[in-house]
Design a protein around this motif. Structure first.
Motif, PDB file in Angstrom:
ATOM      1  N   ASN A   1     -10.180 -26.627   2.228  1.00 41.52           N
ATOM      2  CA  ASN A   1      -9.907 -25.252   1.837  1.00 41.52           C
ATOM      3  C   ASN A   1      -9.544 -24.392   3.048  1.00 41.52           C
ATOM      4  N   THR A   2     -10.296 -24.545   4.144  1.00 38.60           N
ATOM      5  CA  THR A   2     -10.026 -23.740   5.342  1.00 38.60           C
ATOM      6  C   THR A   2      -8.677 -24.096   5.954  1.00 38.60           C
ATOM      7  N   ALA A   3      -8.265 -25.370   5.870  1.00 43.03           N
ATOM      8  CA  ALA A   3      -6.964 -25.765   6.402  1.00 43.03           C
ATOM      9  C   ALA A   3      -5.843 -25.037   5.675  1.00 43.03           C
ATOM     10  N   HIS A   4      -5.986 -24.899   4.368  1.00 41.21           N
ATOM     11  CA  HIS A   4      -4.973 -24.179   3.583  1.00 41.21           C
ATOM     12  C   HIS A   4      -4.982 -22.695   3.933  1.00 41.21           C
ATOM     13  N   VAL A   5      -6.149 -22.109   4.025  1.00 42.61           N
ATOM     14  CA  VAL A   5      -6.231 -20.668   4.280  1.00 42.61           C
ATOM     15  C   VAL A   5      -5.660 -20.314   5.642  1.00 42.61           C
ATOM     16  N   TYR A   6      -6.049 -21.044   6.678  1.00 39.04           N
ATOM     17  CA  TYR A   6      -5.606 -20.700   8.023  1.00 39.04           C
ATOM     18  C   TYR A   6      -4.108 -20.895   8.207  1.00 39.04           C
ATOM     19  N   THR A   7      -3.510 -21.854   7.498  1.00 38.59           N
ATOM     20  CA  THR A   7      -2.065 -22.034   7.609  1.00 38.59           C
ATOM     21  C   THR A   7      -1.299 -21.002   6.789  1.00 38.59           C
ATOM     22  N   GLN A   8      -1.900 -20.495   5.725  1.00 39.38           N
ATOM     23  CA  GLN A   8      -1.219 -19.545   4.853  1.00 39.38           C
ATOM     24  C   GLN A   8      -1.393 -18.090   5.299  1.00 39.38           C
ATOM     25  N   LEU A   9      -2.493 -17.785   5.960  1.00 42.31           N
ATOM     26  CA  LEU A   9      -2.810 -16.392   6.301  1.00 42.31           C
ATOM     27  C   LEU A   9      -1.692 -15.647   7.041  1.00 42.31           C
ATOM     28  N   PRO A  10      -1.056 -16.249   8.063  1.00 43.41           N
ATOM     29  CA  PRO A  10      -0.001 -15.488   8.751  1.00 43.41           C
ATOM     30  C   PRO A  10       1.119 -15.034   7.824  1.00 43.41           C
ATOM     31  N   TYR A  11       1.475 -15.870   6.860  1.00 38.93           N
ATOM     32  CA  TYR A  11       2.575 -15.533   5.956  1.00 38.93           C
ATOM     33  C   TYR A  11       2.128 -14.529   4.897  1.00 38.93           C
ATOM     34  N   ALA A  12       0.872 -14.644   4.466  1.00 39.22           N
ATOM     35  CA  ALA A  12       0.310 -13.612   3.590  1.00 39.22           C
ATOM     36  C   ALA A  12       0.251 -12.279   4.330  1.00 39.22           C
ATOM     37  N   GLY A  13      -0.065 -12.343   5.627  1.00 41.82           N
ATOM     38  CA  GLY A  13      -0.112 -11.123   6.440  1.00 41.82           C
ATOM     39  C   GLY A  13       1.246 -10.466   6.573  1.00 41.82           C
ATOM     40  N   ILE A  14       2.298 -11.268   6.739  1.00 43.65           N
ATOM     41  CA  ILE A  14       3.655 -10.715   6.827  1.00 43.65           C
ATOM     42  C   ILE A  14       4.017 -10.003   5.522  1.00 43.65           C
ATOM     43  N   ALA A  15       3.733 -10.662   4.395  1.00 48.00           N
ATOM     44  CA  ALA A  15       4.026 -10.045   3.099  1.00 48.00           C
ATOM     45  C   ALA A  15       3.204  -8.781   2.899  1.00 48.00           C
ATOM     46  N   MET A  16       1.955  -8.777   3.363  1.00 47.08           N
ATOM     47  CA  MET A  16       1.098  -7.601   3.229  1.00 47.08           C
ATOM     48  C   MET A  16       1.669  -6.423   4.021  1.00 47.08           C
ATOM     49  N   VAL A  17       2.150  -6.676   5.235  1.00 45.33           N
ATOM     50  CA  VAL A  17       2.711  -5.603   6.064  1.00 45.33           C
ATOM     51  C   VAL A  17       3.952  -5.015   5.394  1.00 45.33           C
ATOM     52  N   PHE A  18       4.850  -5.874   4.938  1.00 40.80           N
ATOM     53  CA  PHE A  18       6.060  -5.383   4.266  1.00 40.80           C
ATOM     54  C   PHE A  18       5.708  -4.614   2.997  1.00 40.80           C
ATOM     55  N   ALA A  19       4.726  -5.121   2.238  1.00 38.45           N
ATOM     56  CA  ALA A  19       4.329  -4.434   1.015  1.00 38.45           C
ATOM     57  C   ALA A  19       3.710  -3.076   1.329  1.00 38.45           C
TER      58      ALA A  19
END
Length: 459
Positions: free
Chosen positions: A429-447
């Motif tokens: 689970n942590t492997a998925h979260v840590y790899t996905q977080l930067p891209y979720a962060g980019i989408a969050m900033v744009f949103a």
């Protein structure tokens, strides 16, 4: 506020322990027990009785039981289909069309948008179709998990005929002020907010940019790709060794048919669309597997029953996280944390800033509790009337709530979609979260920027 700032302590403790320990279930239980400890202290109730009764209240809630059964039956269906070797067959079919890493991941993205009805169904179907092929193309499982997770929920919130749209449309339409907008029903009203679900739009758009290399691989995702550079044979040898302990070899059944995969999945989708209940759809798909596999000797009836139980059991770690997430959500609501956080932002509220602040609030609370549906349901009766009070655009406000929930499903360590995607891709689970977080962060900033601009432009 009866508890004041102390109501934030269980949430902070949960996040800190989760990051430090790289565990999921235990920090959730610790945070929940801490919350119920505060409730016990304030009310004078017996802590053990309170914590125990609340646990059984959560565990026996019809919504919780439904979700647990659905997750478990997903595991059963995966196990049965895999035993029939249908996943090998579908991988062979896709392999003829997808010759590269790029086309393989793009196929997962396209499939994710086609299967929009429910994010759980999306995760199951797309990973079953593409997981083996991704290994053959030397794609890390973390990249596949990111593509699947960041396509499922965003697509579901952007199409009005999905479980997400039905749920949020119903939550919003309970408010008299939303009914007074005059769009007639919940779904018609929900359709008005779709252009403003900015996080879903940006999260979905970033996926193909990541696949073709315009958005770079960073952090843990970059390390995941670096791991496979040592795989000289280029056929997922490292991934097979790391993740494929239970997979069938390619020559397990030369007569494997892609229809053995397609027919049960179409049955699940068709029944779910007809009756509106994914649980019934899963039962229908499992019964379809019996009719399809047993008479042809693909599997015996005894093996089918074994796979049903073993597949359900494989999902127990996921189920434990979901139960713990429901448990902490109840604790946070009981001590008034959502209401307190909204109280904190009230002095900074105006019509222009409000949609962005609502997005942050729901996303933050969802991240803490792991509840991408429960928290919005709790917050909507507070956020929507406050939005009308400051004269914020109601469509932007509703869309920001949905965006915050979608952000939670991607960024939170223990959100149901996150843990389910991790399990479906057979990664930590942590492997998925840590790899996905930067891209979720980019989408969050744009949103966030989009909601800020829209707050001034959309009236």
């Amino acid at each position: 506020m009866e508890y004041g700032i102390i109501c934030l302590f269980p949430a902070i403790l949960t996040v800190v322990v989760a990051v430090w320990s790289k565990r999921t279930t235990e920090p959730l239980l610790l945070g929940a027990l801490t919350g119920y400890g505060l409730l016990s202290y304030k009310t004078g109730a017996n802590f053990v009785e309170l914590a125990t009764s609340k646990f059984f209240e959560v565990f026996t809630d019809p919504e919780s039981v439904w979700m647990l059964l659905v997750c478990g039956l997903f595991g059963s269906l995966i196990a049965v289909i895999n035993e029939s070797n249908a996943t090998n067959a579908i991988a062979n079919v896709l392999g003829k069309l997808c010759k590269s890493k790029t086309t393989t991941l793009l196929s997962a993205w396209v499939l994710g948008m086609i299967i929009y009805i429910d994010d759980y169904m999306n995760i199951l179907t797309v990973t079953s179709c593409t997981k083996k092929l991704a290994d053959q193309r030397n794609i890390p499982r973390e990249a596949l998990a990111y593509v699947v997770d960041s396509t499922g929920a965003p697509t579901s919130v952007l199409i009005p005929f999905s479980t997400w749209a039905i749920f949020f449309g119903g939550v919003f339409y309970e408010q008299d002020a939303i009914k007074a907008l005059g769009y007639g029903d919940a779904i018609s009203t929900y359709m008005q907010i779709i252009p403003y679900i900015f996080y879903g739009i940006f999260a979905l758009a970033i996926v193909p940019l990541f696949i073709v290399g315009i958005v770079p691989k960073v952090g843990a995702m970059k390390r995941a790709y670096a791991r496979l550079k040592n795989d000289e044979e280029g056929y997922g040898i490292i991934e097979n060794t790391k993740y494929h302990k239970h997979d069938k070899p390619d020559d397990y059944d030369r007569k494997a048919s892609a229809w053995d995969f397609v027919i049960p999945i179409l049955t699940m989708i068709g029944v779910q669309m007809y009756v509106g209940d994914l649980f019934v759809g899963l039962i229908a798909a499992l019964l379809c597997c019996i009719v399809l596999y047993v008479p042809r000797g693909k599997i015996t009836m005894g093996k089918f029953c074994d796979c049903w139980i073993e597949g359900f059991a494989d999902l127990v770690p996921v189920l434990s996280i979901i139960v713990a997430a429901f448990y902490i959500e109840g604790a946070m609501t009981a001590i008034g944390m959502p209401a307190y956080v909204i109280h904190l932002i009230e002095p900074y509220v105006n019509a222009q800033m409000y949609p962005m602040l609502a997005f942050w609030t729901v996303g933050c609370l969802g991240f803490i509790t792991g509840s991408n549906w429960g928290i919005p349901a709790v917050c909507a009766p507070i956020i929507i009337p406050l939005g009308f009070a400051v004269e914020a655009n109601p469509f932007l406000v509703m869309a920001s709530i949905v965006s915050g929930a979608t952000l939670c499903s991607h960024a939170c360590f223990y959100a149901d979609a996150t843990v389910f995607t991790s399990k479906a891709c057979d990664i930590e689970n942590t492997a998925h979260v840590y790899t996905q977080l930067p891209y979720a962060g980019i989408a969050m900033v744009f949103a966030s920027v989009a909601y800020l601009i829209a707050g001034f432009v959309v009236v």
